[in-house]
Design a protein around this motif. Structure first.
Motif, short mmCIF file in Angstrom:
data_model
loop_
_atom_site.label_atom_id
_atom_site.label_comp_id
_atom_site.label_asym_id
_atom_site.label_seq_id
_atom_site.Cartn_x
_atom_site.Cartn_y
_atom_site.Cartn_z
N PHE A 262 0.82 -1.21 0.00
CA PHE A 262 0.00 0.00 0.00
C PHE A 262 0.86 1.26 0.00
CE2 PHE A 262 -1.95 3.40 2.56
CZ PHE A 262 -3.02 3.72 1.72
N ALA A 263 1.93 1.27 0.78
CA ALA A 263 2.78 2.45 0.86
C ALA A 263 3.39 2.77 -0.50
CB ALA A 263 3.88 2.24 1.89
N ALA A 264 3.82 1.74 -1.23
CA ALA A 264 4.41 1.97 -2.55
C ALA A 264 3.38 2.50 -3.53
CB ALA A 264 5.02 0.67 -3.08
N MET A 265 2.17 1.95 -3.48
CA MET A 265 1.11 2.44 -4.35
C MET A 265 0.75 3.88 -4.00
SD MET A 265 -0.93 1.51 -6.88
CE MET A 265 -1.24 -0.27 -6.85
N LEU A 266 0.72 4.19 -2.71
CA LEU A 266 0.41 5.55 -2.27
C LEU A 266 1.44 6.54 -2.79
CD1 LEU A 266 -1.23 7.50 -0.45
CD2 LEU A 266 0.31 6.86 1.42
N ILE A 267 2.71 6.21 -2.64
CA ILE A 267 3.78 7.10 -3.10
C ILE A 267 3.72 7.28 -4.62
CG2 ILE A 267 6.28 7.36 -3.31
CD1 ILE A 267 6.51 5.91 -0.61
N ALA A 268 3.49 6.18 -5.34
CA ALA A 268 3.47 6.24 -6.80
C ALA A 268 2.32 7.11 -7.30
CB ALA A 268 3.36 4.84 -7.37
N VAL B 127 0.61 9.44 -5.62
CA VAL B 127 0.81 10.83 -5.20
C VAL B 127 1.83 11.51 -6.11
CG1 VAL B 127 1.71 12.31 -3.36
CG2 VAL B 127 0.09 10.49 -2.81
N ALA B 128 2.92 10.80 -6.44
CA ALA B 128 3.93 11.36 -7.34
C ALA B 128 3.34 11.62 -8.73
CB ALA B 128 5.13 10.42 -7.44
N LEU B 129 2.52 10.68 -9.19
CA LEU B 129 1.85 10.87 -10.49
C LEU B 129 0.92 12.07 -10.45
CD1 LEU B 129 1.32 9.78 -13.37
CD2 LEU B 129 -0.47 8.33 -12.39
N ALA B 130 0.21 12.24 -9.33
CA ALA B 130 -0.70 13.37 -9.19
C ALA B 130 0.06 14.69 -9.17
CB ALA B 130 -1.53 13.21 -7.91
N VAL B 131 1.22 14.73 -8.51
CA VAL B 131 2.04 15.94 -8.50
C VAL B 131 2.50 16.29 -9.91
CG1 VAL B 131 4.23 16.94 -7.72
CG2 VAL B 131 2.80 15.65 -6.12
N TRP B 132 2.89 15.26 -10.66
CA TRP B 132 3.40 15.48 -12.02
C TRP B 132 2.30 15.96 -12.96
CZ3 TRP B 132 3.58 11.19 -16.07
CH2 TRP B 132 4.12 11.66 -17.28
N ARG B 133 1.10 15.36 -12.83
CA ARG B 133 0.05 15.67 -13.80
C ARG B 133 -0.81 16.86 -13.42
NH1 ARG B 133 1.49 13.48 -18.33
NH2 ARG B 133 -0.60 14.04 -19.06
N VAL C 24 -1.90 20.34 -4.95
CA VAL C 24 -3.21 20.32 -4.31
C VAL C 24 -3.91 19.00 -4.57
CG1 VAL C 24 -5.48 21.41 -4.20
CG2 VAL C 24 -3.43 22.83 -4.41
N PHE C 25 -3.94 18.59 -5.82
CA PHE C 25 -4.59 17.32 -6.15
C PHE C 25 -3.82 16.15 -5.55
CE2 PHE C 25 -5.31 13.70 -9.08
CZ PHE C 25 -6.66 13.53 -8.84
N ALA C 26 -2.49 16.26 -5.47
CA ALA C 26 -1.69 15.19 -4.86
C ALA C 26 -2.07 15.00 -3.39
CB ALA C 26 -0.21 15.51 -4.99
N VAL C 27 -2.33 16.11 -2.70
CA VAL C 27 -2.76 16.01 -1.30
C VAL C 27 -4.11 15.28 -1.23
CG1 VAL C 27 -3.51 17.33 0.72
CG2 VAL C 27 -1.47 18.03 -0.55
N PHE C 28 -5.01 15.61 -2.15
CA PHE C 28 -6.31 14.93 -2.17
C PHE C 28 -6.13 13.44 -2.43
CE2 PHE C 28 -9.69 13.14 -4.81
CZ PHE C 28 -10.77 13.26 -3.93
N VAL C 29 -5.28 13.07 -3.38
CA VAL C 29 -5.05 11.66 -3.69
C VAL C 29 -4.53 10.93 -2.47
CG1 VAL C 29 -3.65 10.06 -5.06
CG2 VAL C 29 -4.72 12.02 -6.16
#
Length: 294
Positions: A48-54, A56-62, A66-71
């Motif tokens: 779960f931690a790896a999926m969460l980081i991945a 969130v990183a994708l959300a920051v990039w795209r 703000v959206f990364a915090v929501f994700v």
């Protein structure tokens, strides 16, 4: 209540397929079931931690911080409710249905864009697929493939494929004629026109179709749970059967959060594709102008 001639014809057709091609359906069901199971096991093997980081990183990039915090908050809430295994199962079902919808739908959309007769047939077929109640798809799917994830994926593909077919056809037909003329003036074949001009410029429309296909796949989650699809839909269905508001709300909230995350992320790929398509269009237009001057 007895069915009419139309209903009996449909029943006889399904029974004919079941009686004469049962071996083929069993083999197809086994193959598709293995693919879905492998996909679910692969996603489930990711911590779960790896999926969460991945994600969130994708959300920051795209989309930004703000959206990364929501994700991050959405995934943590899903895990807190104890629904992460069900979410992974639902995600595997959606990914499988979306992939098969694209494999079938994009070529059909291209074919429809290049042939008006095919487009006319496809339009009627897609209208039928979109307006027929989703519950009706489950009956022949269960008869031919039994219970489980396989009929759920097949019913989801039938329900969710029309948007990508329609928007692929629309995107290719909206490519400006001067771009095609520029390509032909340089001696491009039909295949080169498709891959180098039409598809790149139609990509925003195609990605919008992908986005809608994902959303429609998620909308089938609860319905597909009635035939053993599992995942968040089964959690919601359990709440309905037991009249448990808490369980139903948690399952529904999990579906909503997953839908928002997938929707916002896939939406950005269409926007980025549109930005990339503009330079292609400008380059082709400049080439066309240069050819005209020559």
């Amino acid at each position: 209540m007895n069915s009419s001639i139309v209903g009996k014809f449909a029943e006889n057709a399904v029974n004919f397929l079941f009686n004469h091609f049962q071996g083929g359906f069993n083999a197809f069901s086994a193959g598709l079931g293995a693919v879905v199971k492998l996909l679910e096991q692969g996603l489930g093997a990711i911590p779960f931690a790896a999926m969460l980081i991945a994600l969130v990183a994708l959300a920051v990039w795209r989309r930004g911080i703000v959206f990364a915090v929501f994700v991050g908050a959405a995934l943590l809430l899903i895990d807190y409710m104890g629904l992460w295994p069900q979410t992974v199962s639902t995600l595997a079902l959606v990914v499988a249905a979306t992939c098969f919808s694209l494999i079938i739908g994009v070529p059909l959309g291209i074919w429809g864009a290049r042939n008006k007769r095919v487009e006319l047939v496809l339009r009627s077929l897609l209208d039928f697929m979109q307006t027929m109640p989703a519950f009706v798809y489950l009956i022949p799917a269960v008869i031919l493939f039994g219970l489980g994830r396989v009929p759920a994926v097949i019913a989801t593909v039938v329900f969710a494929m029309p948007p990508v077919v329609r928007l692929t056809t629309l995107g290719i037909r909206q490519v400006r004629e001067e771009l095609l003329e520029a390509g032909r003036s340089f001696g491009s074949t039909d295949a080169q026109l498709l891959w180098k001009i039409q598809l790149p410029n139609a990509m925003p429309s195609i990605m919008a179709g992908v986005n809608q296909t994902i959303m429609m796949s998620l909308s089938m989650v609860v319905i597909a749970s009635m035939i053993g699809a599992g995942g968040l839909g089964e959690y919601v269905l359990s709440g309905i059967q037991r009249l448990d508001i808490g369980i139903g709300f948690e399952g529904g909230l999990g579906v909503v959060l997953l839908a928002i995350v997938l929707d916002r992320l896939t939406e950005t790929f269409g926007v980025k594709s549109k930005k990339r398509a503009r330079p292609i269009a400008k380059t082709e237009k400049s080439a066309a102008n240069g050819t005209a001057q020559t």
